[in-house]
Motif scaffolding. Structure first.
Motif, PDB file in Angstrom:
ATOM      1  N   SER A   1      -3.441   2.134  55.020  1.00  0.00           N
ATOM      2  CA  SER A   1      -2.851   1.949  56.348  1.00  0.00           C
ATOM      3  C   SER A   1      -1.535   1.177  56.310  1.00  0.00           C
ATOM      4  O   SER A   1      -0.750   1.251  57.258  1.00  0.00           O
ATOM      5  CB  SER A   1      -3.840   1.221  57.266  1.00  0.00           C
ATOM      6  N   VAL A   2      -1.288   0.421  55.235  1.00  0.00           N
ATOM      7  CA  VAL A   2      -0.062  -0.366  55.112  1.00  0.00           C
ATOM      8  C   VAL A   2       0.581  -0.063  53.764  1.00  0.00           C
ATOM      9  O   VAL A   2      -0.080  -0.131  52.724  1.00  0.00           O
ATOM     10  CB  VAL A   2      -0.348  -1.881  55.220  1.00  0.00           C
ATOM     11  N   LEU A   3       1.877   0.266  53.788  1.00  0.00           N
ATOM     12  CA  LEU A   3       2.603   0.551  52.553  1.00  0.00           C
ATOM     13  C   LEU A   3       3.904  -0.237  52.548  1.00  0.00           C
ATOM     14  O   LEU A   3       4.781  -0.017  53.379  1.00  0.00           O
ATOM     15  CB  LEU A   3       2.902   2.046  52.429  1.00  0.00           C
ATOM     16  N   ASN A   4       4.001  -1.183  51.612  1.00  0.00           N
ATOM     17  CA  ASN A   4       5.184  -2.024  51.475  1.00  0.00           C
ATOM     18  C   ASN A   4       5.914  -1.639  50.192  1.00  0.00           C
ATOM     19  O   ASN A   4       5.424  -1.899  49.092  1.00  0.00           O
ATOM     20  CB  ASN A   4       4.782  -3.503  51.443  1.00  0.00           C
ATOM     21  N   LEU A   5       7.085  -1.030  50.350  1.00  0.00           N
ATOM     22  CA  LEU A   5       7.893  -0.594  49.209  1.00  0.00           C
ATOM     23  C   LEU A   5       9.210  -1.364  49.133  1.00  0.00           C
ATOM     24  O   LEU A   5      10.207  -0.862  48.612  1.00  0.00           O
ATOM     25  CB  LEU A   5       8.175   0.912  49.319  1.00  0.00           C
ATOM     26  N   ARG A   6       9.203  -2.581  49.626  1.00  0.00           N
ATOM     27  CA  ARG A   6      10.426  -3.388  49.642  1.00  0.00           C
ATOM     28  C   ARG A   6      11.018  -3.564  48.242  1.00  0.00           C
ATOM     29  O   ARG A   6      10.308  -3.856  47.285  1.00  0.00           O
ATOM     30  CB  ARG A   6      10.137  -4.780  50.214  1.00  0.00           C
ATOM     31  N   GLU A   7      12.351  -3.378  48.182  1.00  0.00           N
ATOM     32  CA  GLU A   7      13.137  -3.698  46.989  1.00  0.00           C
ATOM     33  C   GLU A   7      12.555  -3.068  45.725  1.00  0.00           C
ATOM     34  O   GLU A   7      12.324  -3.737  44.721  1.00  0.00           O
ATOM     35  CB  GLU A   7      13.263  -5.218  46.848  1.00  0.00           C
ATOM     36  N   ASN A   8      12.335  -1.768  45.803  1.00  0.00           N
ATOM     37  CA  ASN A   8      11.865  -1.018  44.641  1.00  0.00           C
ATOM     38  C   ASN A   8      12.958  -0.126  44.056  1.00  0.00           C
ATOM     39  O   ASN A   8      12.669   0.767  43.259  1.00  0.00           O
ATOM     40  CB  ASN A   8      10.649  -0.168  45.015  1.00  0.00           C
ATOM     41  N   ASN A   9      14.188  -0.385  44.480  1.00  0.00           N
ATOM     42  CA  ASN A   9      15.342   0.368  43.976  1.00  0.00           C
ATOM     43  C   ASN A   9      15.207   1.869  44.229  1.00  0.00           C
ATOM     44  O   ASN A   9      15.650   2.695  43.423  1.00  0.00           O
ATOM     45  CB  ASN A   9      15.562   0.100  42.481  1.00  0.00           C
ATOM     46  N   LEU A  10      14.582   2.211  45.337  1.00  0.00           N
ATOM     47  CA  LEU A  10      14.501   3.617  45.714  1.00  0.00           C
ATOM     48  C   LEU A  10      15.876   4.103  46.147  1.00  0.00           C
ATOM     49  O   LEU A  10      16.550   3.462  46.953  1.00  0.00           O
ATOM     50  CB  LEU A  10      13.506   3.810  46.860  1.00  0.00           C
ATOM     51  N   GLN A  11      16.292   5.237  45.616  1.00  0.00           N
ATOM     52  CA  GLN A  11      17.567   5.838  45.968  1.00  0.00           C
ATOM     53  C   GLN A  11      17.326   6.987  46.953  1.00  0.00           C
ATOM     54  O   GLN A  11      16.187   7.397  47.194  1.00  0.00           O
ATOM     55  CB  GLN A  11      18.268   6.350  44.713  1.00  0.00           C
ATOM     56  N   LYS A  12      18.406   7.522  47.473  1.00  0.00           N
ATOM     57  CA  LYS A  12      18.265   8.588  48.471  1.00  0.00           C
ATOM     58  C   LYS A  12      17.519   9.800  47.909  1.00  0.00           C
ATOM     59  O   LYS A  12      16.746  10.447  48.621  1.00  0.00           O
ATOM     60  CB  LYS A  12      19.634   9.002  48.997  1.00  0.00           C
ATOM     61  N   ASP A  13      17.719  10.099  46.626  1.00  0.00           N
ATOM     62  CA  ASP A  13      17.038  11.255  46.033  1.00  0.00           C
ATOM     63  C   ASP A  13      15.542  11.013  45.854  1.00  0.00           C
ATOM     64  O   ASP A  13      14.756  11.965  45.803  1.00  0.00           O
ATOM     65  CB  ASP A  13      17.667  11.594  44.675  1.00  0.00           C
TER      66      ASP A  13
END
Length: 250
Positions: free
Chosen positions: A5-17
């Motif tokens: 129910s909760v997904l925290n992906l803060r500061e994982n260096n995810l790029q637009k692709d």
């Protein structure tokens, strides 16, 4: 993933692709209620890739309630697309944070429309609204706003920020807190906001005006008359600073 129910992906260096692949994963989370992708430079293209998921997720049986996209290197173009998606949805998002993206005043009209969608909490700190953005917000604010909490701090709004806060207080009967700190508010802002408080404060408990160093209790002591639970509603800097010149140029 069905029960997540909760997904925290803060500061994982995810790029637009990376968002294209993220979208495929999110679709497999039917019970997701809280998504945070802050601190990832997904940019406008990444947000566009998420729009189909967001549209689906806020209309499903257990809808997405909280979306946080702080400091994602978004521009007004991407955020306007996001706001339009959220504004037009049948189900309503409860909490949105678009803080720390330099959006400028051009996002203001879409933001005002979104405020009429019954969102409960909005964080728009440091998005570059400026005086022009706050004027647009004030002039286009819907007559009925369901907000309980709003953070518009660090937007260099000057007196226009005060006028917006004043109008918002009058149109949002469920409003509990406003954070307008660090907005270069001039001394007359206290009287502007107090004029709206005279019409009734309803649920309003706190209007944070700290960080506006040209405000103090010495300027307009009448603001102390407005209290909730025995505490002043308006919170101002403790002392008037005269060491720095006033500058309302955004």
């Amino acid at each position: 993933m069905n029960s997540l129910s909760v997904l925290n992906l803060r500061e994982n260096n995810l790029q637009k692709d990376d968002v294209v692949d993220l979208h495929k994963i999110l679709i497999k989370m039917p019970n997701l209620r809280d998504l945070d992708i802050s601190g990832n430079p997904v940019m406008d293209e990444g947000i566009r890739s998420l729009i189909p998921f967001i549209s689906w997720s806020i209309q499903k049986e257990n809808p997405l309630l909280r979306l946080t996209v702080e400091n994602c290197e978004l521009s007004s173009i991407g955020v306007i697309i996001l706001l339009e998606c959220l504004t037009n949805a049948k189900q309503l998002l409860d909490v949105l944070s678009i803080a720390d993206n330099h959006l400028g005043s051009s996002v203001a009209a879409a933001l005002a429309r979104f405020l009429g969608s019954h969102v409960r909490a909005l964080n728009a700190t440091d998005i570059g609204l400026g005086t022009v953005g706050f004027q647009i917000l004030e002039e286009t604010l819907p007559t009925e706003v369901a907000l309980s909490h709003i953070n518009i701090s660090k937007n260099r709004g000057g007196i226009r920020a005060a006028y917006f806060v004043s109008r918002l207080i009058c149109r949002a009967p469920d409003l509990v807190s406003v954070n307008a700190a660090g907005n270069l508010l001039p001394p007359e802002s206290l009287e502007v906001i107090c004029n709206s408080l005279k019409q009734g404060t309803c649920n309003l408990e706190r209007v944070d005006l700290t960080g506006n160093m040209h405000l103090s209790s010495n300027i307009f002591p009448a603001f102390l008359e407005f209290k909730k639970h025995g505490k002043p509603i308006l919170v101002v800097p403790p002392n008037l600073s005269t060491s720095a010149p006033y500058d309302d140029d955004p």
